[in-house]
Enzyme design. Structure first.
Site, PDB file in Angstrom:
ATOM      1  N   SER A  22       0.827  -1.202   0.000  1.00 37.39           N
ATOM      2  CA  SER A  22       0.000   0.000   0.000  1.00 37.39           C
ATOM      3  C   SER A  22       0.865   1.257   0.000  1.00 37.39           C
ATOM      4  CB  SER A  22      -0.889   0.039   1.244  1.00 37.39           C
ATOM      5  OG  SER A  22      -1.926  -0.897   1.160  1.00 37.39           O
ATOM      6  N   PRO A  23       0.350   2.345  -0.550  1.00 36.74           N
ATOM      7  CA  PRO A  23       1.071   3.623  -0.441  1.00 36.74           C
ATOM      8  C   PRO A  23       1.083   4.103   0.999  1.00 36.74           C
ATOM      9  CG  PRO A  23      -1.084   3.925  -1.463  1.00 36.74           C
ATOM     10  CD  PRO A  23      -0.887   2.455  -1.327  1.00 36.74           C
ATOM     11  N   CYS A  25       2.827   7.231   3.400  1.00 38.18           N
ATOM     12  CA  CYS A  25       3.591   8.473   3.415  1.00 38.18           C
ATOM     13  C   CYS A  25       4.804   8.354   4.336  1.00 38.18           C
ATOM     14  CB  CYS A  25       2.706   9.634   3.842  1.00 38.18           C
ATOM     15  SG  CYS A  25       1.458  10.069   2.611  1.00 38.18           S
ATOM     16  N   GLN A  99       0.787   6.930  -6.384  1.00 39.84           N
ATOM     17  CA  GLN A  99      -0.538   7.409  -6.015  1.00 39.84           C
ATOM     18  C   GLN A  99      -0.575   8.929  -6.195  1.00 39.84           C
ATOM     19  OE1 GLN A  99      -1.956   7.700  -1.808  1.00 39.84           O
ATOM     20  NE2 GLN A  99      -3.394   6.096  -2.427  1.00 39.84           N
ATOM     21  N   TYR A 181      -9.089  13.226   1.718  1.00 38.11           N
ATOM     22  CA  TYR A 181      -8.384  14.183   0.886  1.00 38.11           C
ATOM     23  C   TYR A 181      -9.330  14.701  -0.211  1.00 38.11           C
ATOM     24  CZ  TYR A 181      -4.536  12.422   3.640  1.00 38.11           C
ATOM     25  OH  TYR A 181      -3.743  12.064   4.700  1.00 38.11           O
ATOM     26  N   ARG A 229      -8.156   4.630  -5.481  1.00 39.50           N
ATOM     27  CA  ARG A 229      -8.340   4.300  -4.066  1.00 39.50           C
ATOM     28  C   ARG A 229      -9.506   5.119  -3.527  1.00 39.50           C
ATOM     29  NH1 ARG A 229      -4.339   3.317   1.111  1.00 39.50           N
ATOM     30  NH2 ARG A 229      -4.650   1.170   0.453  1.00 39.50           N
ATOM     31  N   LEU A 300      -5.274  -4.424   8.073  1.00 40.53           N
ATOM     32  CA  LEU A 300      -4.752  -5.363   9.068  1.00 40.53           C
ATOM     33  C   LEU A 300      -4.681  -6.789   8.524  1.00 40.53           C
ATOM     34  CD1 LEU A 300      -6.281  -4.124  12.434  1.00 40.53           C
ATOM     35  CD2 LEU A 300      -4.120  -3.507  11.345  1.00 40.53           C
ATOM     36  N   GLY A 322       0.076  -2.725   4.468  1.00 46.87           N
ATOM     37  CA  GLY A 322       0.896  -1.559   4.765  1.00 46.87           C
ATOM     38  C   GLY A 322       1.830  -1.817   5.922  1.00 46.87           C
ATOM     39  N   ARG A 323       1.286  -1.768   7.132  1.00 45.39           N
ATOM     40  CA  ARG A 323       2.115  -1.897   8.329  1.00 45.39           C
ATOM     41  C   ARG A 323       2.915  -3.199   8.356  1.00 45.39           C
ATOM     42  NH1 ARG A 323      -2.534   0.748   9.719  1.00 45.39           N
ATOM     43  NH2 ARG A 323      -2.344   2.649  10.960  1.00 45.39           N
TER      44      ARG A 323
END
Length: 355
Positions: A22-23, A25, A99, A181, A229, A300, A322-323
């Protein structure tokens, strides 16, 4: 045979597997230019077995950055800094996307580990934010409502950034319509109070998003995949709903998107989310609409078995994490080992393959 580690072809790009990054930041850019941090950070996931790596939210304009430390693609210096990062990922066997984003009313904020919170003052490098309506995100400065000419300017900025991304060698273009956003702000009635052709009914609230998708598809041509997304729910009363997300997903495909990357939340601070393993997977299934919309699931997902189940249950066509990639940049190799999938390992890592 593992579905997670089976290839997936979208347009002219073939992904070696369906376990993607995943993107995320990094808040580590200078003047929108990716730094040596990015050149180490992103290619490591390719060595770790990812099929696709999506680079973080990359602003199409200076005022579209979440923070002053965000990356961008609004000029050619940034484009040229991305190119070697893209090459490094390709040399390790993965594909890489970017992205394309505009943070709207959530722009000009301090990065997560700054001692301050909230909006960055002008005297410290901040700027006036812009949004569909002059409605502030809780705790941030009130944005300026966009005029029609401003909207046209932003659409053109997405098109120009898409072309720079292609010139840098990116394989996938993702339009960021999630997490509160700008494009998400237009979608949600909680942040979009407009009474013109961009407000009111869902078709009007989705107008800007679909305009951006069409212009990015035009830039991408026939060969490059375009993803979207979205946040499939605001997790707040009166906000954007999963049913609306499913409709927007269908419209997105008609507008040229190839896959909808389904997340949730981020629009308001008073959201209420029941966070648990795989909590967003049902949203991907809802947007997938019985297979009419190709989707990616996220939320998750921390093991190969869990990711495999997402695909075999037909909730999604690919899995983003992601994480877990931050905790283990070789998550792909670990998941393949867990599932007994035959995947190619870098020869430098072969000694760890079986024992």
């Amino acid at each position: 045979m593992s579905l997670l580690f089976s290839p997936l072809t979208i347009r002219a790009r073939s992904f070696r597997n369906r376990l993607w990054v995943s993107p995320m930041c990094m808040y580590s850019a200078i003047d929108g230019i990716p730094q040596p941090w990015h050149r180490v950070h992103l290619p490591q996931f390719a060595s770790g077995g990812a099929g696709l790596i999506l680079a973080e939210a990359t602003s199409v304009t200076p005022e579209g950055r979440i923070s002053p430390r965000d990356v961008g693609l609004w000029n050619d210096v940034q484009r040229d800094a991305w190119a070697p990062i893209v090459d490094d990922v390709h040399q390790r066997g993965a594909l890489i996307g970017v992205q394309l984003a505009h943070a709207g009313r959530k722009a000009s904020t301090w990065w997560p580990w700054a001692p301050q919170r909230g909006s960055v003052p002008h005297e410290h490098g901040g700027w006036t934010t812009e949004a569909p309506s002059a409605v502030a995100f809780e705790g941030l400065a009130t944005p300026t409502a966009l005029e029609a000419d401003d909207i046209d300017r932003i659409v053109a900025a997405f098109a120009a950034a898409a072309q720079r991304a292609l010139d840098a060698g990116f394989d996938v273009l993702e339009v960021h319509g999630a997490h509160g956003y700008l494009l998400h702000e237009f979608l949600s009635p909680l942040s979009n109070l407009r009474t013109d052709e961009y407000g009111g009914a869902l078709a009007h609230r989705a107008r800007l998003l679909l305009r951006v998708l069409r212009t990015v598809r035009e830039a991408a041509g026939d060969d490059i995949p375009v993803f979207l997304r979205i946040s499939a729910t605001d997790h707040a009363e009166g906000g954007f709903t999963p049913d609306e997300a499913a409709q927007v997903g269908l419209w997105a495909i008609e507008a040229g998107a190839d896959l909808v990357d389904v997340s949730s939340g981020g629009l308001v601070a008073h959201q209420h989310i029941d966070v648990h393993p795989g909590y967003q997977v049902p949203l991907a299934a809802a947007v997938r609409a019985g297979g009419r919309v190709r989707t990616g699931a996220v939320g998750l997902i921390t093991s190969g078995a869990q990711a495999e189940e997402v695909l075999t249950s037909r909730a999604a066509d690919a899995v983003f994490a992601g994480r877990e990639w931050l905790r283990d940049p070789h998550f792909g190799l670990r998941a393949a080992h867990e599932l007994g999938a035959a995947v190619e390992w870098a020869p430098q890592y072969e000694r760890a393959r079986w024992r």
